[in-house]
Design an enzyme around this catalytic site. Sequence first.
Site, mmCIF file in Angstrom:
data_model
loop_
_atom_site.group_PDB
_atom_site.id
_atom_site.type_symbol
_atom_site.label_atom_id
_atom_site.label_comp_id
_atom_site.label_asym_id
_atom_site.label_seq_id
_atom_site.Cartn_x
_atom_site.Cartn_y
_atom_site.Cartn_z
ATOM 1 N N TYR A 237 0.833 -1.208 0.000
ATOM 2 C CA TYR A 237 0.000 0.000 0.000
ATOM 3 C C TYR A 237 0.869 1.260 0.000
ATOM 4 C CZ TYR A 237 -3.743 3.255 0.969
ATOM 5 O OH TYR A 237 -4.629 4.287 0.870
ATOM 6 N N PHE B 267 -7.259 21.505 -24.402
ATOM 7 C CA PHE B 267 -7.573 20.082 -24.481
ATOM 8 C C PHE B 267 -8.744 19.837 -23.535
ATOM 9 C CE2 PHE B 267 -7.454 15.617 -23.363
ATOM 10 C CZ PHE B 267 -7.647 15.107 -24.633
ATOM 11 N N THR B 268 -9.593 18.888 -23.894
ATOM 12 C CA THR B 268 -10.878 18.677 -23.203
ATOM 13 C C THR B 268 -10.741 18.572 -21.679
ATOM 14 O OG1 THR B 268 -10.618 16.321 -23.668
ATOM 15 C CG2 THR B 268 -11.963 17.608 -25.213
ATOM 16 N N ASP C 234 2.167 20.239 -20.688
ATOM 17 C CA ASP C 234 1.431 18.991 -20.811
ATOM 18 C C ASP C 234 2.371 18.054 -21.571
ATOM 19 O OD1 ASP C 234 -0.071 16.829 -21.605
ATOM 20 O OD2 ASP C 234 -1.916 17.990 -21.827
ATOM 21 N N ARG D 157 -13.318 15.179 -33.298
ATOM 22 C CA ARG D 157 -12.600 16.226 -32.580
ATOM 23 C C ARG D 157 -13.021 17.553 -33.222
ATOM 24 N NH1 ARG D 157 -9.938 14.094 -27.825
ATOM 25 N NH2 ARG D 157 -12.121 14.477 -27.451
#
Length: 458
Positions: A73, A125-126, A216, A383
């Site tokens: 974990y 960008f979306t 990005d 797009r």
Amino acid sequence: MLGKYPAEPFRIKTIEFVKMNTREDRQRIMKEAGYNTFLLNSEDIYIDLLTDSGTNAMSDRQWAGMMMGDEAYAGSRNWFHLESTIKELFGFKYVVPTHQGRGAENLLSKIAIKPGQLVPGNMYFTTTRYHQEANGGIFKDIVIDEAHDSVIDLPFKGNVDLKKLQKLIDENGADKIAYVCVAITVNLAGGQPVSMQNLRETAELCRKHGIKIFMDATRCVENAYFIKEREAGYENKSIKEIVLEEFSYADGCTMSGKKDCITNIGGFLCLNDEDLFTQAKELVVVFEGMPSYGGMTGRDMEAMAIGLKESLQFEYIEHRIKQVRYLGDRLIEGGVPIVMPVGGHGVFLDANRFCSHLPQEQFPAQTLAAQLYIESSVRSMERGIISAGRDIVTGKDHKPKLETVRLTIPRRVYTYAHMDVVANACVDLFKNREKIRGLKWVYEPKQLRFFTGRFEYV
Ligand code: PLI
């Protein structure tokens, strides 16, 4: 340099069966899916070019690495491998893992945007814009005008327009700007790259005004290939050196690991600022998971660390870019209108010219993508106006100049023969384009409507 279209720099070790259905089947299936290719079942598709996101084929080394997954974990050894790999290859001080790119975008937007601040970017960008707006930011497009034009052919069509950025700063003051977001490459412009010179000059302008730059990084390796191919002074540099230099102009980055890391899931946020890193680490446990996994399994992180290194191999990226270019060249030969030049991750059909008999209000790209599936069992993605969504203030449709259908090529999955099938299908459809009918909404979701929206013929 290898040949114009280099053969695959790998051998195929495992295959996945695909089946062909009939045109009649596909007509029914497409109607049932509300004329939205996102709503098709993968089993009903012959060649799936919906996206290059998470659809990559992993190498034997990555699969071997997955067997070494440490599913603790906290403090998994695979995290330390991934973290050190990212730091070495990207050069940032801190890394926060996330389940995929939008998880990183959410964290960055929350820690770096104050409500009412502007977020200039080289085209929207979306998911990126969604998170910026959901956190009170106002997106401002600062990409060069040519990026919005499908015909103009430029080597670096994703460049930031420095005059637009300067004007924003002059008119609003640097304090009003949360940060500048530079995507390398620019997805919705057609996978268009940004030059190193433009990255350098954008960074200089931002530093002069004390504004941070976050990149990005999603397709940063593809961007690096274009720099090597097209920018003077970079022809003899390695892809690894170019990627490192790209990020030297940034204060951090968001990454969708599902693209250039050649994996199927994952993402991360990189930062240089310790205070921002502390805030991101505090938030990652709320949205993603512990700062040592952020929603990824140990085996995912191992595959990503290995994939990231593989992506920097010249033979890999050269084949990748040129395979995409091969499809584009075949379409140009066949007279099919596409966005020029061909970018890094796919070929974009220009639906405005392909379906010139349809107004944008009848969703030419959405219906073209649906028709391409009906005719050929090739899945693509709209797009255009549907992806662009509505203005958050006025509620009116954004009307992008680019109305496109993206034929996105997964990494290491398809061969040149598959590209021929796709090209032939597009050429045939183009000859019968007048038969393509317009669409109207049946169900329009409030957020990111392109994913689950439904349509019927006008
Ligand atoms: O799909 P995610 O959440 O891992 O990444 C979001 C994302 C961020 N930036 C850019 C440039 C992307 O292309 C991107 C995701 N792109 C998808 C899913 C695509 O089909 O292009």
